[in-house]
Motif scaffolding. Structure first.
Motif, PDB file in Angstrom:
ATOM      1  N   THR A 147       0.825  -1.193   0.000  1.00  0.00           N
ATOM      2  CA  THR A 147       0.000   0.000   0.000  1.00  0.00           C
ATOM      3  C   THR A 147       0.866   1.252   0.000  1.00  0.00           C
ATOM      4  OG1 THR A 147      -1.753  -1.157   1.204  1.00  0.00           O
ATOM      5  CG2 THR A 147      -1.836   1.240   1.191  1.00  0.00           C
ATOM      6  N   MET A 148       0.441   2.250  -0.769  1.00  0.00           N
ATOM      7  CA  MET A 148       1.068   3.553  -0.792  1.00  0.00           C
ATOM      8  C   MET A 148       0.077   4.574  -0.255  1.00  0.00           C
ATOM      9  SD  MET A 148       2.604   5.690  -4.054  1.00  0.00           S
ATOM     10  CE  MET A 148       1.001   5.738  -4.863  1.00  0.00           C
ATOM     11  N   TYR A 149       0.600   5.604   0.415  1.00  0.00           N
ATOM     12  CA  TYR A 149      -0.252   6.597   1.042  1.00  0.00           C
ATOM     13  C   TYR A 149       0.146   7.997   0.603  1.00  0.00           C
ATOM     14  CZ  TYR A 149      -0.947   2.645   4.190  1.00  0.00           C
ATOM     15  OH  TYR A 149      -1.203   1.400   4.711  1.00  0.00           O
ATOM     16  N   LEU A 150      -0.805   8.887   0.665  1.00  0.00           N
ATOM     17  CA  LEU A 150      -0.543  10.304   0.479  1.00  0.00           C
ATOM     18  C   LEU A 150      -1.269  11.056   1.581  1.00  0.00           C
ATOM     19  CD1 LEU A 150       0.823  12.450  -1.345  1.00  0.00           C
ATOM     20  CD2 LEU A 150      -1.410  12.725  -2.452  1.00  0.00           C
ATOM     21  N   GLN A 151      -0.504  11.565   2.538  1.00  0.00           N
ATOM     22  CA  GLN A 151      -1.058  12.399   3.585  1.00  0.00           C
ATOM     23  C   GLN A 151      -1.084  13.830   3.082  1.00  0.00           C
ATOM     24  OE1 GLN A 151      -2.308  11.582   6.736  1.00  0.00           O
ATOM     25  NE2 GLN A 151      -2.945  13.719   6.706  1.00  0.00           N
ATOM     26  N   MET A 152      -2.267  14.393   2.981  1.00  0.00           N
ATOM     27  CA  MET A 152      -2.444  15.735   2.450  1.00  0.00           C
ATOM     28  C   MET A 152      -2.901  16.655   3.574  1.00  0.00           C
ATOM     29  SD  MET A 152      -4.209  14.968  -1.249  1.00  0.00           S
ATOM     30  CE  MET A 152      -5.743  14.403  -0.524  1.00  0.00           C
ATOM     31  N   ASN A 153      -2.098  17.663   3.850  1.00  0.00           N
ATOM     32  CA  ASN A 153      -2.390  18.631   4.886  1.00  0.00           C
ATOM     33  C   ASN A 153      -2.500  20.024   4.285  1.00  0.00           C
ATOM     34  OD1 ASN A 153      -2.103  16.629   6.990  1.00  0.00           O
ATOM     35  ND2 ASN A 153       0.123  16.852   6.790  1.00  0.00           N
ATOM     36  N   SER A 154      -3.100  20.918   5.031  1.00  0.00           N
ATOM     37  CA  SER A 154      -3.255  22.308   4.595  1.00  0.00           C
ATOM     38  C   SER A 154      -3.826  22.386   3.191  1.00  0.00           C
ATOM     39  CB  SER A 154      -1.909  23.040   4.675  1.00  0.00           C
ATOM     40  OG  SER A 154      -1.388  23.021   5.990  1.00  0.00           O
ATOM     41  N   LEU A 155      -4.882  21.652   2.958  1.00  0.00           N
ATOM     42  CA  LEU A 155      -5.468  21.569   1.625  1.00  0.00           C
ATOM     43  C   LEU A 155      -6.018  22.912   1.175  1.00  0.00           C
ATOM     44  CD1 LEU A 155      -7.136  18.097   1.955  1.00  0.00           C
ATOM     45  CD2 LEU A 155      -5.504  18.739   0.173  1.00  0.00           C
ATOM     46  N   LYS A 156      -5.865  23.168  -0.112  1.00  0.00           N
ATOM     47  CA  LYS A 156      -6.322  24.392  -0.740  1.00  0.00           C
ATOM     48  C   LYS A 156      -7.360  24.056  -1.804  1.00  0.00           C
ATOM     49  CE  LYS A 156      -1.651  26.297  -0.282  1.00  0.00           C
ATOM     50  NZ  LYS A 156      -0.492  26.866  -1.016  1.00  0.00           N
ATOM     51  N   PRO A 157      -8.227  25.006  -2.137  1.00  0.00           N
ATOM     52  CA  PRO A 157      -9.209  24.733  -3.197  1.00  0.00           C
ATOM     53  C   PRO A 157      -8.567  24.284  -4.505  1.00  0.00           C
ATOM     54  CG  PRO A 157      -9.839  26.692  -2.001  1.00  0.00           C
ATOM     55  CD  PRO A 157      -8.481  26.298  -1.479  1.00  0.00           C
ATOM     56  N   GLU A 158      -7.385  24.783  -4.829  1.00  0.00           N
ATOM     57  CA  GLU A 158      -6.718  24.386  -6.056  1.00  0.00           C
ATOM     58  C   GLU A 158      -6.210  22.950  -6.025  1.00  0.00           C
ATOM     59  OE1 GLU A 158      -3.908  27.560  -4.168  1.00  0.00           O
ATOM     60  OE2 GLU A 158      -6.059  27.129  -4.227  1.00  0.00           O
ATOM     61  N   ASP A 159      -6.277  22.296  -4.864  1.00  0.00           N
ATOM     62  CA  ASP A 159      -5.947  20.882  -4.773  1.00  0.00           C
ATOM     63  C   ASP A 159      -7.093  19.990  -5.237  1.00  0.00           C
ATOM     64  OD1 ASP A 159      -3.343  21.285  -3.652  1.00  0.00           O
ATOM     65  OD2 ASP A 159      -4.271  21.600  -1.684  1.00  0.00           O
ATOM     66  N   THR A 160      -8.252  20.572  -5.483  1.00  0.00           N
ATOM     67  CA  THR A 160      -9.403  19.807  -5.941  1.00  0.00           C
ATOM     68  C   THR A 160      -9.084  19.116  -7.256  1.00  0.00           C
ATOM     69  OG1 THR A 160     -10.999  21.227  -4.819  1.00  0.00           O
ATOM     70  CG2 THR A 160     -11.796  19.947  -6.690  1.00  0.00           C
ATOM     71  N   ALA A 161      -9.219  17.810  -7.274  1.00  0.00           N
ATOM     72  CA  ALA A 161      -8.861  17.036  -8.458  1.00  0.00           C
ATOM     73  C   ALA A 161      -9.218  15.576  -8.235  1.00  0.00           C
ATOM     74  CB  ALA A 161      -7.363  17.158  -8.766  1.00  0.00           C
ATOM     75  N   LEU A 162      -9.161  14.828  -9.312  1.00  0.00           N
ATOM     76  CA  LEU A 162      -9.212  13.380  -9.232  1.00  0.00           C
ATOM     77  C   LEU A 162      -7.773  12.895  -9.062  1.00  0.00           C
ATOM     78  CD1 LEU A 162     -11.214  10.997  -9.420  1.00  0.00           C
ATOM     79  CD2 LEU A 162     -10.660  10.856 -11.851  1.00  0.00           C
ATOM     80  N   TYR A 163      -7.527  12.189  -7.980  1.00  0.00           N
ATOM     81  CA  TYR A 163      -6.182  11.741  -7.652  1.00  0.00           C
ATOM     82  C   TYR A 163      -5.990  10.285  -8.057  1.00  0.00           C
ATOM     83  CZ  TYR A 163      -5.093  15.965  -5.067  1.00  0.00           C
ATOM     84  OH  TYR A 163      -4.829  17.272  -4.724  1.00  0.00           O
ATOM     85  N   TYR A 164      -4.916  10.038  -8.793  1.00  0.00           N
ATOM     86  CA  TYR A 164      -4.624   8.712  -9.329  1.00  0.00           C
ATOM     87  C   TYR A 164      -3.350   8.152  -8.725  1.00  0.00           C
ATOM     88  CZ  TYR A 164      -7.892   9.817 -13.121  1.00  0.00           C
ATOM     89  OH  TYR A 164      -8.994  10.159 -13.857  1.00  0.00           O
ATOM     90  N   CYS A 165      -3.375   6.882  -8.452  1.00  0.00           N
ATOM     91  CA  CYS A 165      -2.185   6.132  -8.077  1.00  0.00           C
ATOM     92  C   CYS A 165      -1.582   5.506  -9.327  1.00  0.00           C
ATOM     93  CB  CYS A 165      -2.553   5.050  -7.066  1.00  0.00           C
ATOM     94  SG  CYS A 165      -1.226   3.905  -6.651  1.00  0.00           S
ATOM     95  N   ALA A 166      -0.262   5.546  -9.433  1.00  0.00           N
ATOM     96  CA  ALA A 166       0.433   4.959 -10.572  1.00  0.00           C
ATOM     97  C   ALA A 166       1.662   4.201 -10.100  1.00  0.00           C
ATOM     98  CB  ALA A 166       0.841   6.046 -11.576  1.00  0.00           C
TER      99      ALA A 166
END
Length: 126
Positions: free
Chosen positions: A78-97
């Motif tokens: 498993t891979m993780y992405l901890q996202m903090n201090s999120l901004k409106p411009e971070d809005t997106a569909l996030y893909y794992c590759a």
């Protein structure tokens, strides 16, 4: 064949946090180059963070450096992405590759990755 499944997306307020997960199954290996990409509305898919599981090295572009943390757990595939201090411009569909080849210490483009998840939506409200 490698299968990747993302989870953990959702709707959060600006300044909030989310933790995305990417579960890998199939013919997985511990030395894959893995990455998170995102694609916002009307935008091209772009790199969020990379991790090379061969040595644990990571790369993040300046836009998210200091806010997002990529990590991997080989025992759970498993891979993780901890996202903090999120901004409106971070809005997106996030893909794992993932890919079997090491991409180097910095930027990698989407066409360098063979295996992809279906994406998980992250929406940040202002």
């Amino acid at each position: 064949q490698v299968q990747l499944v993302e989870s953990g997306g959702g709707l959060v307020q600006a300044g909030g946090s989310l933790r995305l997960s990417c579960a890998a199954s199939g013919r997985t290996a511990s030395r894959y180059d893995m990455a998170w990409f995102r694609q916002g509305p009307g935008k091209e898919r772009d790199l969020v963070a990379r991790i090379y599981l061969g040595d644990g090295s990571t790369y993040q572009p300046d836009s998210v450096k200091g806010r997002f943390i990529i990590s991997g757990d080989n025992t759970k595939n498993t891979m993780y992405l901890q996202m903090n201090s999120l901004k409106p411009e971070d809005t997106a569909l996030y893909y794992c590759a993932a890919d079997r080849l090491y991409k180097g210490y910095d930027y990698a483009s989407p066409d360098e990755y063979e295996y992809w998840g279906q994406g998980t939506q992250v929406t940040v409200s202002s």
